[in-house]
Design an enzyme around this catalytic site. Structure first.
Site, PDB file in Angstrom:
ATOM      1  N   GLY A  46       5.446  21.190  11.772  1.00 30.53           N
ATOM      2  CA  GLY A  46       6.665  20.419  11.980  1.00 30.53           C
ATOM      3  C   GLY A  46       7.771  20.886  11.062  1.00 30.53           C
ATOM      4  N   PRO A  47       8.958  20.295  11.244  1.00 31.28           N
ATOM      5  CA  PRO A  47      10.131  20.751  10.497  1.00 31.28           C
ATOM      6  C   PRO A  47      10.073  20.332   9.027  1.00 31.28           C
ATOM      7  CG  PRO A  47      10.659  18.824  11.832  1.00 31.28           C
ATOM      8  CD  PRO A  47       9.244  19.192  12.176  1.00 31.28           C
ATOM      9  N   HIS A  98       0.845  -1.202   0.000  1.00 29.64           N
ATOM     10  CA  HIS A  98       0.000   0.000   0.000  1.00 29.64           C
ATOM     11  C   HIS A  98       0.881   1.253   0.000  1.00 29.64           C
ATOM     12  CE1 HIS A  98      -3.031   2.877   1.278  1.00 29.64           C
ATOM     13  NE2 HIS A  98      -3.964   1.971   1.060  1.00 29.64           N
ATOM     14  N   GLY A 146       9.092   9.224   9.102  1.00 29.83           N
ATOM     15  CA  GLY A 146       8.553   9.698   7.826  1.00 29.83           C
ATOM     16  C   GLY A 146       7.725  10.949   7.997  1.00 29.83           C
ATOM     17  N   PHE A 196      13.752  15.875   6.764  1.00 34.17           N
ATOM     18  CA  PHE A 196      13.430  14.453   6.680  1.00 34.17           C
ATOM     19  C   PHE A 196      13.587  13.772   8.040  1.00 34.17           C
ATOM     20  CE2 PHE A 196      14.875  10.080   5.202  1.00 34.17           C
ATOM     21  CZ  PHE A 196      13.588   9.642   4.967  1.00 34.17           C
TER      22      PHE A 196
END
Ligand SMILES: [Zn+2]
Length: 511
Positions: free
Chosen positions: A163-164, A82, A172, A167
């Site tokens: 959020g930042p 998925h 994730g 990565f």
């Protein structure tokens, strides 16, 4: 009815029941959050969790589950069939009872902000919560998946909503959103031929079907497929054929109110490249997906339907259309089935629809409206249908509640030497009976010869009286509960100043 929000987070773990349990334990640890379903898929390596509760409890439970998933799941090692981009891949909030879509958008933003700031996970808001139109579609937000995140986050166009913009290799990114309640609804046919179910399903669903001509009655699928050729573009809705695609798009909109380009996109076809493609015939209901399938356990075929906005396309209207289409084909619809849960509002809307069609008053007890819906839709045709289990927002009286006592027992209980139930409960019951009499008089007048002019006013009055009656019936137990809370508080210790403060506060809460 209380405020109820549903939350359906998907976590990227579908194989280890121990890890899944650790995530759902976080949800169950929050008071007021009710875990309803856990549906793992090993191939997808993903679990779909469904829980609901008050806005406050759902907010907290969702955050804790996302935090736990970020601790337990390492996306660097995740594989599955998925599409996914994070340990918590998606987390939609759904209005169920006495909650608006705007409130759910607010919840999505609050949770998204906390996840971004406290957990350092990039968060994208999607569907109704999306701040930009290109982020409404989840597939667009998730394009590139987890592996594409480092590059995506460098693109200013794809800066996260919270959020930042960096990565997070382990967790994730997460899509947090708000969407309508999805009703999974199946319609039962007296047939074992899957083509029969599919033929009706394709008429109902928004996407429609490949257009055909010739032998299309009673079964449309037996006709010849119509194709787009150079200089010949057939309309799937009538016998017309246009010379150019543009002329067809214009005709489709003018004659049938159909956006043919959008219809093509629903079929993954390119509107700029039609020659050689089959023409399409649009379906009847928006927000409706449907296919035909065989169900050996029921020894028949069903039309399997997903309704993504029941306020626009409710199950009872789809069923009524299916009954018409089945009759044209010599097929009988024997009933239907709600898979999983259904909001109380959808069931009340259905019950009132059938009552109005019978010209009966809708100002009757809620149970009667619900039973009308169950019977009219044949919801017990292939499986049991228990109101308390299936209908979110339906409140059966708790075992032992005063309102479920027979009259004689209640009167005896009042007369005993305990201070509750007392005057408040008795007043609530007297009020409920008064409202019930009001409803009775309105219902006696509605539908009577000579009262045609006031019919609507009578039904309205009956409905209002039913609402007052139900609120007052709840008051019978609410008063006693409040009194007991007060008495419990009075009995708290009152020595130290701190104890006195605590006791005063508890007494005020009871009052
Ligand atoms: Zn046409």
């Amino acid at each position: 009815m209380a405020k109820i929000v549903e939350c359906v987070p998907n976590f990227s773990e579908g194989r280890d029941p121990r890890l899944i349990k650790m995530i759902t334990d976080e949800i169950e640890a929050v008071e007021g959050a009710v875990l309803k379903d856990v549906d793992p898929g090993a191939d997808m390596n993903r679990v779909v969790v469904t829980f609901f509760g008050s806005p406050e409890s759902v907010k907290e439970a969702a955050f804790r589950a996302i935090r736990k998933a970020a601790e337990l799941i390492d996306m660097r090692r995740h594989h599955g069939t998925h599409p996914r981009m994070g340990a918590t891949d998606v987390c939609p909030f759904v209005p169920v009872n006495e909650v608006t879509m705007e409130e759910c958008v607010g919840i999505a933003k609050e949770v998204g902000k906390r996840v971004g700031e406290e957990l350092g996970i990039p968060v994208y808001l999607y569907e109704n919560a999306a701040g930009r139109p290109d982020r409404a579609n989840l597939a667009m937000v998730r394009r590139g998946e987890y592996e594409g995140l480092p590059e995506k986050l460098r693109d200013p166009e794809w800066a996260p909503d919270f959020g930042p913009a960096a990565f997070n290799a382990r967790a994730g990114a997460t899509a947090v959103g708000a969407r309508e309640f999805l009703i999974a609804y199946n319609i039962d046919l007296n047939s074992r031929n899957k083509d029969h179910a599919t033929d009706i399903a394709f008429e109902l669903r928004e996407k429609g079907r490949t257009a055909r001509s010739g032998n299309i009655r009673p079964f449309y699928y037996k006709g010849e497929i119509l194709k787009h050729r150079e200089g010949h573009h057939p309309c799937g809705s009538c016998g017309f054929a246009a010379e150019t695609p543009e002329a067809l798009f214009a005709h489709s909109m003018e004659a049938h109110g159909i956006d043919y380009r959008r219809l093509l996109l629903l079929h993954d076809l390119d509107p700029e490249n039609l020659v050689g493609q089959s023409a399409k015939k649009p379906g009847i209901f928006p927000h409706c997906k449907a296919i035909g399938w065989e169900v050996p356990a029921y020894d028949r075929v069903q039309i399997s339907i997903n309704l993504t906005d029941y306020k626009v396309t409710p199950p009872h209207l789809v069923l009524e259309k299916a009954r018409e289409l089945a009759a044209e084909r010599g097929i009988v619809i024997t009933g239907s089935e709600i898979v999983g849960l259904v909001p109380l509002q959808a069931m009340l809307d259905a019950g009132r629809f059938y009552l109005r069609r019978m010209n009966r008053s809708t100002g009757i007890p809620q149970e009667d409206i619900l039973n009308t819906a169950i019977q009219s839709m044949g919801l017990r045709d292939v499986a049991p249908f228990d109101l308390a289990e299936k209908v979110i927002g339906y409140e059966a009286p708790e075992p032992g509640a005063l309102v479920s006592k027979v009259t004689r027992e209640f009167v005896h209980e009042v007369s005993r030497d305990s201070p509750a139930p007392g005057g408040g409960s008795v007043a609530a019951l007297a009020g409920a009976l008064g409202a019930a009499l009001g409803s009775m008089v309105a219902n006696l007048s509605a539908g009577k010869p000579g009262f045609e002019e006031v019919e609507d006013a009578m039904v309205e009055a009956a409905e209002a009286a039913q609402g007052a009656k139900d609120r007052l019936l709840r008051g019978v137990d609410e008063d006693t509960r409040a009194f007991n809370a007060y008495i419990d508080a009075v009995r708290l210790p009152k020595g130290a100043p701190e104890e006195i403060r605590r006791r005063d506060k508890a007494m005020q809460e009871g009052l």
